[in-house]
Design an enzyme around this catalytic site. Sequence first.
Site, PDB file in Angstrom:
ATOM      1  N   TYR A  32      -1.710  -2.035  -8.985  1.00 50.77           N
ATOM      2  CA  TYR A  32      -0.501  -2.613  -8.232  1.00 50.77           C
ATOM      3  C   TYR A  32       0.562  -1.866  -7.979  1.00 50.77           C
ATOM      4  O   TYR A  32       0.640  -0.441  -7.938  1.00 50.77           O
ATOM      5  CB  TYR A  32      -0.237  -3.953  -9.096  1.00 50.77           C
ATOM      6  CG  TYR A  32       0.423  -4.858  -8.087  1.00 50.77           C
ATOM      7  CD1 TYR A  32      -0.541  -5.405  -7.028  1.00 50.77           C
ATOM      8  CD2 TYR A  32       1.707  -5.311  -7.861  1.00 50.77           C
ATOM      9  CE1 TYR A  32      -0.167  -6.155  -5.899  1.00 50.77           C
ATOM     10  CE2 TYR A  32       2.109  -6.021  -6.923  1.00 50.77           C
ATOM     11  CZ  TYR A  32       1.202  -6.492  -5.819  1.00 50.77           C
ATOM     12  OH  TYR A  32       1.738  -7.364  -4.989  1.00 50.77           O
TER      13      TYR A  32
ATOM     14  N   ARG B 184       5.787  -7.506   5.191  1.00 48.13           N
ATOM     15  CA  ARG B 184       7.085  -7.088   4.285  1.00 48.13           C
ATOM     16  C   ARG B 184       6.262  -6.556   2.848  1.00 48.13           C
ATOM     17  O   ARG B 184       6.253  -7.395   1.981  1.00 48.13           O
ATOM     18  CB  ARG B 184       8.186  -7.976   4.051  1.00 48.13           C
ATOM     19  CG  ARG B 184       9.368  -7.594   3.485  1.00 48.13           C
ATOM     20  CD  ARG B 184       9.677  -8.052   2.395  1.00 48.13           C
ATOM     21  NE  ARG B 184       8.607  -7.688   1.194  1.00 48.13           N
ATOM     22  CZ  ARG B 184       8.391  -8.491  -0.103  1.00 48.13           C
ATOM     23  NH1 ARG B 184       9.437  -9.139  -0.265  1.00 48.13           N
ATOM     24  NH2 ARG B 184       7.568  -8.125  -0.909  1.00 48.13           N
TER      25      ARG B 184
ATOM     26  N   LYS C 216      -3.603  -8.021  -6.114  1.00 52.13           N
ATOM     27  CA  LYS C 216      -3.013  -9.392  -6.812  1.00 52.13           C
ATOM     28  C   LYS C 216      -4.066  -9.984  -7.412  1.00 52.13           C
ATOM     29  O   LYS C 216      -3.847 -10.511  -8.557  1.00 52.13           O
ATOM     30  CB  LYS C 216      -2.142 -10.255  -5.872  1.00 52.13           C
ATOM     31  CG  LYS C 216      -0.663  -9.567  -5.635  1.00 52.13           C
ATOM     32  CD  LYS C 216       0.309 -10.671  -6.186  1.00 52.13           C
ATOM     33  CE  LYS C 216       1.447  -9.891  -6.469  1.00 52.13           C
ATOM     34  NZ  LYS C 216       2.728 -10.556  -6.425  1.00 52.13           N
TER      35      LYS C 216
ATOM     36  N   GLU D 189       1.940 -14.261   0.428  1.00 52.39           N
ATOM     37  CA  GLU D 189       2.304 -13.060  -0.510  1.00 52.39           C
ATOM     38  C   GLU D 189       2.741 -11.770   0.591  1.00 52.39           C
ATOM     39  O   GLU D 189       2.244 -11.674   1.640  1.00 52.39           O
ATOM     40  CB  GLU D 189       1.231 -12.368  -1.126  1.00 52.39           C
ATOM     41  CG  GLU D 189       1.251 -10.928  -1.858  1.00 52.39           C
ATOM     42  CD  GLU D 189       2.491 -11.562  -3.107  1.00 52.39           C
ATOM     43  OE1 GLU D 189       2.245 -12.447  -3.650  1.00 52.39           O
ATOM     44  OE2 GLU D 189       3.181 -10.264  -3.357  1.00 52.39           O
ATOM     45  N   ASP D 190       4.237 -11.404   0.455  1.00 51.99           N
ATOM     46  CA  ASP D 190       4.513 -10.578   1.387  1.00 51.99           C
ATOM     47  C   ASP D 190       4.432 -10.882   2.684  1.00 51.99           C
ATOM     48  O   ASP D 190       4.316  -9.859   3.956  1.00 51.99           O
ATOM     49  CB  ASP D 190       3.721  -8.882   0.978  1.00 51.99           C
ATOM     50  CG  ASP D 190       4.362  -8.476  -0.349  1.00 51.99           C
ATOM     51  OD1 ASP D 190       5.246  -8.994  -1.035  1.00 51.99           O
ATOM     52  OD2 ASP D 190       3.787  -7.280  -0.549  1.00 51.99           O
TER      53      ASP D 190
ATOM     54  N   ASP E 112       4.862 -16.276  -3.869  1.00 55.83           N
ATOM     55  CA  ASP E 112       5.120 -15.347  -5.292  1.00 55.83           C
ATOM     56  C   ASP E 112       6.379 -14.517  -5.054  1.00 55.83           C
ATOM     57  O   ASP E 112       7.086 -14.388  -5.938  1.00 55.83           O
ATOM     58  CB  ASP E 112       4.009 -14.332  -5.423  1.00 55.83           C
ATOM     59  CG  ASP E 112       4.294 -13.766  -6.808  1.00 55.83           C
ATOM     60  OD1 ASP E 112       4.343 -14.684  -7.958  1.00 55.83           O
ATOM     61  OD2 ASP E 112       4.119 -12.550  -6.844  1.00 55.83           O
ATOM     62  N   ASP E 113       6.760 -14.105  -3.805  1.00 49.69           N
ATOM     63  CA  ASP E 113       7.732 -13.313  -3.653  1.00 49.69           C
ATOM     64  C   ASP E 113       9.169 -13.955  -3.983  1.00 49.69           C
ATOM     65  O   ASP E 113      10.302 -13.455  -4.357  1.00 49.69           O
ATOM     66  CB  ASP E 113       7.950 -12.611  -2.365  1.00 49.69           C
ATOM     67  CG  ASP E 113       6.630 -12.082  -2.066  1.00 49.69           C
ATOM     68  OD1 ASP E 113       6.404 -11.121  -2.749  1.00 49.69           O
ATOM     69  OD2 ASP E 113       5.967 -12.391  -0.958  1.00 49.69           O
TER      70      ASP E 113
ATOM     71  N   ASN F  66      11.216  -2.775  -5.294  1.00 49.76           N
ATOM     72  CA  ASN F  66       9.979  -1.986  -5.421  1.00 49.76           C
ATOM     73  C   ASN F  66       9.579  -1.186  -4.176  1.00 49.76           C
ATOM     74  O   ASN F  66      10.310  -1.455  -3.115  1.00 49.76           O
ATOM     75  CB  ASN F  66       8.593  -2.962  -5.766  1.00 49.76           C
ATOM     76  CG  ASN F  66       8.555  -3.498  -6.827  1.00 49.76           C
ATOM     77  OD1 ASN F  66       9.177  -3.033  -8.003  1.00 49.76           O
ATOM     78  ND2 ASN F  66       8.424  -5.001  -6.818  1.00 49.76           N
TER      79      ASN F  66
HETATM   80  P1  NAI Z   1      13.469  -9.189   1.882  1.00 51.69           P
HETATM   81  O1  NAI Z   1      13.444  -8.511   3.087  1.00 51.69           O
HETATM   82  O2  NAI Z   1      13.306 -10.823   1.979  1.00 51.69           O
HETATM   83  O3  NAI Z   1      15.187  -9.421   1.550  1.00 51.69           O
HETATM   84  C1  NAI Z   1      15.943  -7.785   1.316  1.00 51.69           C
HETATM   85  C2  NAI Z   1      17.368  -8.236   1.486  1.00 51.69           C
HETATM   86  O4  NAI Z   1      18.003  -7.032   0.989  1.00 51.69           O
HETATM   87  C3  NAI Z   1      17.802  -8.798   2.635  1.00 51.69           C
HETATM   88  O5  NAI Z   1      18.805  -9.817   2.266  1.00 51.69           O
HETATM   89  C4  NAI Z   1      18.585  -7.821   3.267  1.00 51.69           C
HETATM   90  O6  NAI Z   1      19.736  -8.298   4.086  1.00 51.69           O
HETATM   91  C5  NAI Z   1      19.201  -6.872   2.060  1.00 51.69           C
HETATM   92  N1  NAI Z   1      19.539  -5.704   2.504  1.00 51.69           N
HETATM   93  C6  NAI Z   1      18.795  -4.626   3.176  1.00 51.69           C
HETATM   94  N2  NAI Z   1      19.722  -3.681   3.049  1.00 51.69           N
HETATM   95  C7  NAI Z   1      20.810  -3.908   2.561  1.00 51.69           C
HETATM   96  C8  NAI Z   1      21.868  -3.211   2.166  1.00 51.69           C
HETATM   97  N3  NAI Z   1      21.905  -1.879   2.547  1.00 51.69           N
HETATM   98  N4  NAI Z   1      22.948  -3.492   1.281  1.00 51.69           N
HETATM   99  C9  NAI Z   1      22.698  -4.820   1.072  1.00 51.69           C
HETATM  100  N5  NAI Z   1      21.605  -5.593   1.034  1.00 51.69           N
HETATM  101  C10 NAI Z   1      20.672  -5.179   1.877  1.00 51.69           C
HETATM  102  O7  NAI Z   1      12.892  -8.753   0.570  1.00 51.69           O
HETATM  103  P2  NAI Z   1      12.495  -9.327  -0.751  1.00 51.69           P
HETATM  104  O8  NAI Z   1      11.389  -9.974  -0.726  1.00 51.69           O
HETATM  105  O9  NAI Z   1      13.657 -10.183  -1.395  1.00 51.69           O
HETATM  106  O10 NAI Z   1      12.499  -8.083  -1.705  1.00 51.69           O
HETATM  107  C11 NAI Z   1      13.447  -7.192  -1.848  1.00 51.69           C
HETATM  108  C12 NAI Z   1      12.877  -6.241  -2.989  1.00 51.69           C
HETATM  109  O11 NAI Z   1      12.708  -6.886  -4.136  1.00 51.69           O
HETATM  110  C13 NAI Z   1      11.627  -5.403  -2.553  1.00 51.69           C
HETATM  111  O12 NAI Z   1      11.769  -4.152  -2.929  1.00 51.69           O
HETATM  112  C14 NAI Z   1      10.578  -5.871  -3.348  1.00 51.69           C
HETATM  113  O13 NAI Z   1       9.566  -5.168  -3.758  1.00 51.69           O
HETATM  114  C15 NAI Z   1      11.458  -6.433  -4.564  1.00 51.69           C
HETATM  115  N6  NAI Z   1      10.886  -7.495  -5.268  1.00 51.69           N
HETATM  116  C16 NAI Z   1      10.485  -7.230  -6.559  1.00 51.69           C
HETATM  117  C17 NAI Z   1       9.915  -8.193  -7.609  1.00 51.69           C
HETATM  118  C18 NAI Z   1       9.959  -8.042  -9.088  1.00 51.69           C
HETATM  119  O14 NAI Z   1      10.272  -6.909  -9.397  1.00 51.69           O
HETATM  120  N7  NAI Z   1       9.443  -8.755  -9.699  1.00 51.69           N
HETATM  121  C19 NAI Z   1       9.234  -9.276  -6.759  1.00 51.69           C
HETATM  122  C20 NAI Z   1       9.826  -9.577  -5.565  1.00 51.69           C
HETATM  123  C21 NAI Z   1      10.144  -8.571  -4.611  1.00 51.69           C
END
Ligand code: NAI
Length: 552
Positions: free
Chosen positions: A104, A157, A175, A246-247, A269-270, A409
Amino acid sequence: MSPTTTTRPGAANLPRGEELLHDPLLNKGTAFTHAERRALGLEGLLPPHVHRLEEQVARVMDNYRNKPTDLERYIHLVSLQDRNETLFYRVVVDHIEEMMPIIYTPTVGQACQQWGHLFRRPRGLYVAWPDRGRVEAILHNWPQRNVRVIVVTDGERILGLGDQGVGGMGIPVGKLSLYTACAGIDPAQTLPVMLDVGTENEGYLRDPLYMGVRQKRIRGREYDAFVAEFVEAVGRVFPRALLQFEDFGNQNAFRLLEQWRDRVCTFNDDIQGTAAVTLAGIYSALRLTGKTLREQKLLFLGAGEAGIGIGDLVVSAMVDEGATLEEARRNCWYVDSHGLVVKSRTGLAEHKLRFAHDAPPAPDFFAAVEALRPTAIIGVSTVPRAFDHRVVEAMSAMNQRPMVFALSNPTSKSECTAEDAYRWSGGRAIFASGSPFPPCHLDGKTFVPGQGNNSYIFPGVGLGVVACQARLVTDRMFSAAARTLASLVLPSDLELGRIYPSLTRIREVSAHIGAAVAEVAFRDGLAGVPRPDDVLGMVRVAMWQPVYREYV
Ligand code: NAI
């Protein structure tokens, strides 16, 4: 169901010879006994010595550790999965901490980016836009009938890596491997699905080896109709399946969740899994600070699926503690790519509106930290190193034990490294990340960073749903999963700064989460089977074990 009584064929109607060796769900390789080799037409097709499963594991590990890169290790493991699933899962379960980052995040992300170049043989089901109108027929092509867990993506995504088009298939495959490894979902009952509606990724569209539909993404009503055709076909072809989204890109993810969550057995899950694992981390951190959830002020960097999902679940947990909805929401603040999310901003996406508070705008994250004085900062933005030394130092000046969760991530996108968080806070930060970081040493003390890995939550939730045949997946199930996970963190974990249990206990953790989820389903009238006296026992018995069946 005991591990030796599965829905797979009995010895009499097993495939024979070469065909048996090429069936990864049944193959045992050199572990077929002499009696089995005689009875099943395998004599001469294998070298003569019979090996035990443990010896096969040792051989795999020798080869695995000789591979020069993580991507090579990933390829080695996926090839093994294609040959012999029992051995693959034995290897993964026995070395879960070492293997998780390979099968993963982060390594799976590299695999998705190079999908068309690494391709060896297909796994899962590809349902593509040109197949619209025939989706049900395509689902019927899947060889297994008793599918219980489906993970579907449209590849828009992938992790923090953006649009990976058809290469996003690596995620459902990975997953579902974790569903089996972490919670004992029978691999024969899992189905990875890629909904290929095109890609915006120009690099892939130009790549002659790209394997997906070569067009820009379908959007709007046509997209929704295609997803609906898929979801409804799943209901007819695999009526007992849990469907995990997912994603997906966040514009689609929130809408699809709202559209389907009360109609079919589904979750995202996200949004929901991330929320539960983060809430569990906060509960564990509160064991270190001695404070209550209601006393926390959370500042998120990123207001997407993960961020808003966490906020929603935290709010419902605060309300459970007696806060009003309004008070609870005022404890959650967001900075997105345009600055602090406040009421005066125009054009805010629907999912951010409930967290847009009456406050002056803040130009950047550091200014928001200074203005709001949060107790926790949660990075879900994919902006590497956004929690710089000023931010962590300011948090440490305001809080005895600041929570610093850098969840983006893969590792390259993390808002802060573990080492920086500990160094800049003088060892006081309670740190968690999305991708793993190695232990750190500071002033003679060892810190073991917690990984807020969704794998602590979704396999157990799926197990509980499958075991009690729940009709829907609800937020109450995710809150129960979060509380259960936090309760399983040992004092010895907390001493090292680790706010999640060791991954080596994951199957036990998943069993307890499964039982907690099933209890919610029984209590809320959502279960499809009567409540047994021993719910944990029911869940444990449902877990598939990576051991060989005796065929003769
Ligand atoms: P998403 O695309 O839905 O949201 C990303 C957010 O970040 C958006 O609101 C965007 O406006 C904001 N953003 C982008 N550039 C920015 C900047 N320069 N300054 C401030 N905000 C900014 O993506 P999602 O699903 O919310 O995932 C975000 C991250 O969280 C990914 O890297 C994902 O891998 C990680 N993630 C981690 C998990 C875990 O550790 N358990 C689980 C799910 C997601």
